[in-house]
Motif scaffolding. Structure first.
Motif, short mmCIF file in Angstrom:
data_model
loop_
_atom_site.label_atom_id
_atom_site.label_comp_id
_atom_site.label_asym_id
_atom_site.label_seq_id
_atom_site.Cartn_x
_atom_site.Cartn_y
_atom_site.Cartn_z
N LEU A 97 -2.55 -7.82 -6.02
CA LEU A 97 -3.91 -8.34 -5.89
C LEU A 97 -4.46 -8.12 -4.49
CD1 LEU A 97 -3.63 -11.65 -7.96
CD2 LEU A 97 -4.71 -9.50 -8.64
N VAL A 98 -3.62 -8.35 -3.48
CA VAL A 98 -4.06 -8.11 -2.10
C VAL A 98 -4.33 -6.63 -1.88
CG1 VAL A 98 -3.35 -8.17 0.32
CG2 VAL A 98 -2.91 -10.13 -1.16
N PHE A 99 -3.47 -5.78 -2.43
CA PHE A 99 -3.70 -4.34 -2.30
C PHE A 99 -5.01 -3.91 -2.95
CE2 PHE A 99 -3.25 -0.18 -4.47
CZ PHE A 99 -3.30 0.63 -3.35
N MET A 100 -5.32 -4.47 -4.11
CA MET A 100 -6.58 -4.13 -4.79
C MET A 100 -7.78 -4.58 -3.95
SD MET A 100 -5.84 -2.42 -7.41
CE MET A 100 -7.51 -2.36 -8.08
N ALA A 101 -7.65 -5.74 -3.30
CA ALA A 101 -8.73 -6.21 -2.43
C ALA A 101 -8.94 -5.24 -1.26
CB ALA A 101 -8.41 -7.61 -1.92
N ILE A 102 -7.85 -4.78 -0.67
CA ILE A 102 -7.95 -3.83 0.44
C ILE A 102 -8.52 -2.50 -0.06
CG2 ILE A 102 -6.59 -2.49 2.10
CD1 ILE A 102 -4.70 -4.87 2.29
N LEU A 103 -8.12 -2.10 -1.26
CA LEU A 103 -8.63 -0.85 -1.83
C LEU A 103 -10.15 -0.89 -2.00
CD1 LEU A 103 -7.97 1.90 -3.18
CD2 LEU A 103 -7.76 0.68 -5.34
N LEU A 104 -10.66 -2.03 -2.46
CA LEU A 104 -12.10 -2.16 -2.65
C LEU A 104 -12.83 -2.20 -1.31
CD1 LEU A 104 -12.15 -4.79 -5.55
CD2 LEU A 104 -12.64 -2.35 -5.72
N LEU A 105 -12.24 -2.88 -0.34
CA LEU A 105 -12.89 -3.01 0.97
C LEU A 105 -12.83 -1.71 1.77
CD1 LEU A 105 -11.60 -6.56 1.94
CD2 LEU A 105 -13.95 -5.94 1.35
N ASN A 106 -11.83 -0.88 1.50
CA ASN A 106 -11.67 0.36 2.26
C ASN A 106 -12.89 1.26 2.13
OD1 ASN A 106 -10.00 2.43 3.72
ND2 ASN A 106 -10.27 3.52 1.78
N ASN A 107 -13.55 1.25 0.98
CA ASN A 107 -14.72 2.10 0.78
C ASN A 107 -15.91 1.68 1.64
OD1 ASN A 107 -13.39 3.60 -1.21
ND2 ASN A 107 -13.91 2.11 -2.79
N LYS A 108 -15.88 0.45 2.16
CA LYS A 108 -16.98 -0.05 2.99
C LYS A 108 -16.64 -0.05 4.48
CE LYS A 108 -18.54 -3.12 -0.73
NZ LYS A 108 -19.76 -2.33 -1.03
N LEU A 109 -15.41 0.36 4.82
CA LEU A 109 -14.98 0.33 6.21
C LEU A 109 -14.99 1.74 6.80
CD1 LEU A 109 -11.96 -2.13 5.83
CD2 LEU A 109 -14.29 -2.66 6.58
N LYS A 110 -15.39 1.85 8.05
CA LYS A 110 -15.57 3.16 8.67
C LYS A 110 -14.32 3.67 9.36
CE LYS A 110 -20.54 2.53 9.51
NZ LYS A 110 -21.62 2.51 10.53
N ASP A 111 -13.48 2.75 9.88
CA ASP A 111 -12.33 3.22 10.65
C ASP A 111 -11.12 2.36 10.36
OD1 ASP A 111 -12.70 0.85 12.18
OD2 ASP A 111 -14.16 1.90 13.43
N ALA A 112 -9.96 2.80 10.90
CA ALA A 112 -8.70 2.11 10.67
C ALA A 112 -8.66 0.75 11.35
CB ALA A 112 -7.55 2.98 11.17
N VAL A 113 -9.35 0.61 12.48
CA VAL A 113 -9.35 -0.67 13.19
C VAL A 113 -9.99 -1.75 12.33
CG1 VAL A 113 -10.17 -1.90 15.23
CG2 VAL A 113 -9.37 0.45 15.44
N LEU A 115 -0.88 4.88 11.51
CA LEU A 115 -2.24 4.77 11.01
C LEU A 115 -3.15 4.06 12.01
CD1 LEU A 115 -4.40 4.97 8.77
CD2 LEU A 115 -3.47 2.84 7.81
N PHE A 116 -2.69 2.95 12.57
CA PHE A 116 -3.53 2.13 13.42
C PHE A 116 -3.37 2.43 14.91
CE2 PHE A 116 -2.83 -0.72 9.67
CZ PHE A 116 -4.11 -0.60 9.16
N GLY A 117 -2.34 3.20 15.28
CA GLY A 117 -2.11 3.45 16.68
C GLY A 117 -1.79 2.19 17.46
N ASN A 118 -1.19 1.23 16.76
CA ASN A 118 -0.89 -0.07 17.35
C ASN A 118 0.61 -0.28 17.38
OD1 ASN A 118 -0.51 -2.86 17.87
ND2 ASN A 118 -2.53 -3.33 17.06
N PRO A 119 1.23 -0.47 18.54
CA PRO A 119 2.68 -0.62 18.62
C PRO A 119 3.20 -1.90 17.96
CG PRO A 119 1.70 -1.08 20.75
CD PRO A 119 0.61 -0.53 19.89
N LEU A 120 2.33 -2.87 17.69
CA LEU A 120 2.76 -4.12 17.07
C LEU A 120 2.45 -4.16 15.58
CD1 LEU A 120 1.77 -6.73 19.81
CD2 LEU A 120 3.99 -5.69 19.38
N ALA A 121 1.96 -3.06 15.04
CA ALA A 121 1.69 -3.01 13.60
C ALA A 121 3.00 -2.93 12.83
CB ALA A 121 0.80 -1.82 13.25
N GLY A 122 3.08 -3.66 11.72
CA GLY A 122 4.26 -3.65 10.88
C GLY A 122 3.87 -3.55 9.42
N PRO A 123 4.86 -3.49 8.53
CA PRO A 123 4.56 -3.34 7.10
C PRO A 123 3.80 -4.52 6.52
CG PRO A 123 6.90 -3.75 7.46
CD PRO A 123 6.30 -3.49 8.81
#
Length: 344
Positions: free
Chosen positions: A143-159, A85-93
């Motif tokens: 709860l953290v997932f819900m926060a990310i879900l809400l913020l995702n609608n305002k973010l333009k890219d994966a970075v 998703l992020f194209g980042n070799p250091l990204a983890g779960p």
């Protein structure tokens, strides 16, 4: 890396499967009481006697080994999804703060629950195993997932999503640090023991819940294999192919959240497996095709976790090393070597 054909590396699969079976039986054989490899194998196939070795294998070591397989597969597939998703070799779960959210939930119960939920009760139900701790970890992750879900609608890219996830992780870690500052020393010790990670103490009912969650997560990842392959060519190209990028991004985050929450809730936060295994699998199979990478990461992650569990038990000794220490010792060199040997 180009999507090379799977047929070129078909011979690797039987080798990995055999190694996984050998590590599984070896994990059941070794520990404070060593059991002969052949005796363990006979017990598994139903040919052994109902003796003390039978009780050790099926009541103590089998749940632990199965937990290692489930956790290793979940973390490896989750790490692959985040790196794709992020194209980042250091990204983890854990990069989106889901793991930190689970730690925050446990901290609220263990560190600040001394009055309403006594430390004696937490000890009685088994720290990291009881329904209270597991439920708190799942709630924190949700709860953290819900926060990310809400913020995702305002973010333009994966970075941007990656940065927000990292910041959420910092916020939750800051809250945990404050809770530790105001907590009692014995409760801090309990929380730190949980945070070191352990496969021990799980029963088959807990394994069933974790296996269902992880199974659904890996199945969801396989359903996204084709979109993930397209996403490797860039978000702009994926948009020209008619892919709904924002929805796809959220599906990937949701699946990774399920995989991460399921593991952290039951065994604590485990590091490096989710980062190291995808690099190792790409190096072995020489492909970026997710139809191949997802099952390969699941199998290799299970093998690596079984190996870490064998090492952590210090066969022949009564001591048990923290699981996170072992995964770091094995995982970090793998990542370093793969990054050094990268081409292009």
């Amino acid at each position: 890396m180009a999507l090379s054909p799977q047929v070129n590396r078909q011979w690797v699969w039987p080798i990995l499967l055999i190694l996984c079976v050998l590590l599984f039986v070896l994990d059941l054989s070794l520990g404070s009481v060593n059991i002969a490899f052949t005796d363990t194998f006979h017990q598994l196939v139903g040919g052994g006697e109902a003796n003390i070795n039978h009780a050790i294998i099926f009541k103590l070591r089998l749940p632990r080994a199965l937990a290692g397989i489930i956790v290793g597969a979940a973390l490896a597939v989750g790490g692959l999804l985040m790196q794709s998703l992020f194209g980042n070799p250091l990204a983890g779960p854990s990069v989106l703060g889901i793991s930190s959210g689970a730690s925050l939930g446990v901290a609220m119960v263990v560190l600040l629950g001394g009055g309403s939920v006594s430390a004696t009760y937490l000890s009685a139900v088994g720290l990291g195993q009881g329904a209270v701790v597991v439920g708190a970890a799942l709630l924190g992750s949700f709860l953290v997932f819900m926060a990310i879900l809400l913020l995702n609608n305002k973010l333009k890219d994966a970075v941007s999503l990656l940065i927000v996830g990292v910041m959420i992780g910092f916020l939750t870690n800051a809250v945990v640090a404050i809770a530790q500052f105001f907590s009692q020393p014995e409760l801090i010790q309990d929380y730190l023991l949980w945070s070191l990670g352990s496969l021990a103490g799980l029963d088959f009912s807990q394994l069933s819940v974790m296996a269902i969650m992880v199974g659904l997560g890996i199945a969801g990842a396989l359903l996204l294999a084709k979109p993930l392959n397209i996403l490797l060519l860039g978000e702009n190209y994926a948009r020209t192919m008619g892919m709904p990028i924002r929805q796809l991004r959220m599906l990937i985050v949701a699946i990774t959240s399920v995989l991460t929450a399921a593991t952290v809730a039951f065994v604590g936060p485990i590091g490096f497996v989710g980062i190291a295994v995808p690099h190792l699998v790409r190096k072995i199979f020489l492909t970026a095709n997710h139809w191949l990478l997802i099952p390969a990461c699941g199998l290799t992650g299970a093998m690596l976790m079984l190996l870490c569990d064998i090492i952590s038990k210090l066969p022949g000794s009564q001591a048990v090393l923290p699981l996170n220490a072992v995964t770091g010792l094995l995982g970090a060199p793998i990542v370093i070597l793969v990054i050094i040997n990268r081409r292009g």
